[in-house]
Enzyme design. Structure first.
Site, short mmCIF file in Angstrom:
data_model
loop_
_atom_site.label_atom_id
_atom_site.label_comp_id
_atom_site.label_asym_id
_atom_site.label_seq_id
_atom_site.Cartn_x
_atom_site.Cartn_y
_atom_site.Cartn_z
CG ASP A 92 -6.35 -3.79 5.54
OD1 ASP A 92 -6.25 -4.88 6.15
OD2 ASP A 92 -7.43 -3.34 5.13
CB SER A 93 -3.11 -2.45 10.19
OG SER A 93 -4.07 -1.41 10.27
N GLY A 94 -6.13 -3.79 9.46
CA GLY A 94 -7.44 -3.99 10.10
C GLY A 94 -7.95 -2.74 10.77
N GLY A 95 -7.04 -1.77 10.97
CA GLY A 95 -7.42 -0.56 11.69
C GLY A 95 -8.55 0.20 11.03
CD GLN A 189 -3.92 8.23 9.61
OE1 GLN A 189 -4.60 9.19 9.21
NE2 GLN A 189 -4.13 6.98 9.19
N GLY A 216 -5.30 8.30 5.97
CA GLY A 216 -6.20 9.38 6.37
C GLY A 216 -6.63 10.28 5.23
CG ASP A 266 -5.71 -0.04 -1.45
OD1 ASP A 266 -5.08 0.86 -0.85
OD2 ASP A 266 -6.85 -0.41 -1.11
CB CYS A 304 -9.95 -2.24 -24.16
SG CYS A 304 -9.73 -3.26 -22.69
CB CYS A 306 -9.96 -6.65 -21.21
SG CYS A 306 -11.69 -6.16 -21.42
CB CYS A 309 -12.78 -4.68 -25.06
SG CYS A 309 -13.31 -3.50 -23.80
CG HIS A 335 -13.32 -3.12 -19.35
ND1 HIS A 335 -12.64 -2.91 -20.53
CD2 HIS A 335 -13.61 -1.89 -18.86
CE1 HIS A 335 -12.55 -1.61 -20.76
NE2 HIS A 335 -13.13 -0.97 -19.77
#
Lengths: 375, 375
Positions: A92-95, A189, A216, A266, A304, A306, A309, A335
């Site tokens: 990300d940009s840090g913004g 935005q 946004g 994300d 599952c 994983c 599980c 998990h």
């Protein structure tokens, strides 16, 4: 050397499946990116993150610039080598983080001056410095520096922030320059106002980016308003570029976003929830700390695969959570990341086979069923 | 079905190498047992513990009886299934921990009544209850219930505790009964007094056990006094049974104990130190939090093949420790457990090949060298 590129494989309604090619490997879309804030996805070895099916991680410019520092990471060979992750990384940009430092920051047309939440030292972020940091980190997908106002906010405030972000997008593009194999994404935005979203999309496409994020959202407006924006906003963006919804979200947010044409997402939710004893399953959220699990020999989710599980009972997961063992965070994070990646894989297959509506119905039916009955 | 048995393969001076056969697998000796206090070796998946070379874990009766409870563990299939570890497990008797609950316990000939440090509930431990709990847990190697006084203590106090422990050893043997494939170890007491150690050893061998522990050391007496006791105490024990030094120790304690005829040890040190940023290497202890590591691209130990050394720089390990990331505990614990197991493997090979004195000299020379120079 592979250059950055996006290929659409199938569409089903507004939903899309495809692949982003990068020199560090292919990102299957729709893609969920686990968050590795400070150079680690918390409580996970990177090879375990890869084993869940993640093709790409997100790193945070704000955290990494403060500790260990972008120049230091560059001297140590870049973020991939530093954290032992050789697949793609988006930064990300840090913004977003810097804007949330109310009282510790000062905005201007140039950028944002702020104080570190770690040691109070003073720093500056601008489109140019954000591009430099993301280059030093070695990010594969770089995000424009933008201002993201928390909602609710007045339309005038949202418009001002959007127009500033568009000027910063122009400067970001200029500063990014020409870097084959690396991508720069613009960030739309405009809050929940259709005209502002359209104005923002037009400004970004006029500049031209390798991909476009919807910024946004997921900032306090609620799922209904978010879906309302996505209903039109993805259509403002070029169909031949990946579309990234930032900071989303819960499983039903993700499914709804994919249904509206989003390709990438994300969120810290799977890892953060893992550390607080919340597990995501096909049948909703399980709070492992509940006493009802103390004697339950069954796995979290019998379907599952994983390690949590496959190898442990709910009773054990309950025990290690109650005993505040690190293993609890390790197993539940694994998990949850596994669940999120299976969700994406399920959607990719359903879209490719033209049965996304049926997949969505099954997804919602599973959650409506609720968790298995206590013994 | 394999029954429990000990085979001596080689001796070199007082040092011995061999193998303990159990139905759950072979334990190569000298053996170091990582501690899984509450049903997990902290910050480690059990398959990772096995990957370091551990053949056996230690579980704590005191912690497990309080949470999740021995009867519950039994209902859930025993400790091996509960914690997903199918190799041998040794459990302590609970005696050591319960004795340290000053103010919360009441001793009698029968046993110890005490209050839980977790919720204040009242419990009782006696030889009979300790045997029952260890059976419920499914322990492969069961320890007698004993009283271990902290040193320094008066000789009279040490003698009283030792003789009580010998009566409890008799009751432990009686309560343990006949359990093929499971072993019961007696615990020698007697502080730093040779006559008391000999009296204790005679009492235990008269009862007859599958193995013998040297208890009541590493409780404040210092390394010199501990080695002083081991110089004669191991000789009081039968040569054809494994000898276990409880709660030891630092690498040089371990090497000195093996040199004096000890076959098994356990300690929380590698895992606990891992969580506080201390790493054991051939060249001594590295404090990863020191600023000198912040820019160091070199691994902790270039000759170590653990994931922390293979995949990360000191700079990264320093960063994740400073950022209080869970990954720091995971990587340093793994490294330390790997180091301890390599230490044991090195000693086993040296004893087998009759070059243990040279191995010891090299061990001490490496540590005298100190850590690599900062860049």
């Amino acid at each position: 050397m592979t250059t950055f590129g996006f290929t659409l494989h199938a569409t089903d309604g507004a939903a899309r499946s495809g692949a982003i090619a990068t020199p560090r490997g292919t990102i299957r879309t729709p893609a969920f990116m686990p968050v590795g804030t400070a150079g680690t996805v918390k409580a996970m070895l990177p090879e375990s993150v890869a084993a869940t099916g993640a093709d790409i991680l997100l790193g945070n410019t704000y955290h990494l610039m403060l500790r260990p520092g972008a120049e230091r990471v560059a001297r140590l060979g870049g973020l991939h080598a530093f954290m032992h992750w050789n697949k793609p990384i988006l930064t990300d940009s840090g913004g977003f983080q810097v804007m949330s430092l109310a009282g510790l920051r000062k905005m201007s047309e140039d950028g944002v001056a702020f104080r570190s939440h770690i040691d109070g030292s003073t720093h500056m972020l601008s489109p140019e410095r954000s591009m430099e940091i993301q280059r030093l980190l070695g990010s594969d997908i770089v995000m424009c520096f933008d201002e993201c106002p928390a909602l609710p906010a007045s339309e005038a405030e949202v418009a001002r922030a959007m127009r500033l972000s568009m000027r910063w997008a122009e400067r970001s593009k200029q500063a990014f320059g020409d870097r084959p194999g690396h991508a720069l994404f613009g960030i739309m935005q405009g809050g929940v106002t259709r005209e502002l979203r359209e104005e923002s999309a037009d400004a970004l496409t006029a500049i031209g980016f390798d991909g476009y994020a919807v910024g946004g959202l997921a900032v306090g407006e609620g799922q209904e308003a978010m879906f309302g924006v996505l209903d039109y906003a993805t259509g403002f963006l070029p169909a031949d570029r990946p579309r990234y919804l930032m900071g989303v979200g819960k499983p039903d947010d993700i499914v709804g976003a994919v249904a509206r044409g989003i390709d990438m997402m994300d969120c810290v939710l799977p890892s953060r929830s893992g550390r607080t004893g919340q597990a995501f399953t096909r049948r909703g959220v399980v709070n492992i700390k509940n006493a009802s699990h103390a004697d339950d020999p069954r796995p979290l989710d019998e379907h599952c695969s994983c390690p949590a599980c496959r190898n442990y009972s709910r009773a054990y997961l309950h025990h290690v959570f109650r005993a505040q063992e690190i293993l609890s965070s390790m197993l539940l994070t694994w998990h949850n990341l596994h669940y999120f990646q299976e969700l994406m894989a399920g959607m990719r297959a359903a879209i490719a086979e033209g049965r996304f509506a049926a997949w969505q119905a099954a997804f919602h039916a599973g959650r409506a069923e609720g968790d298995i009955e206590p013994l």
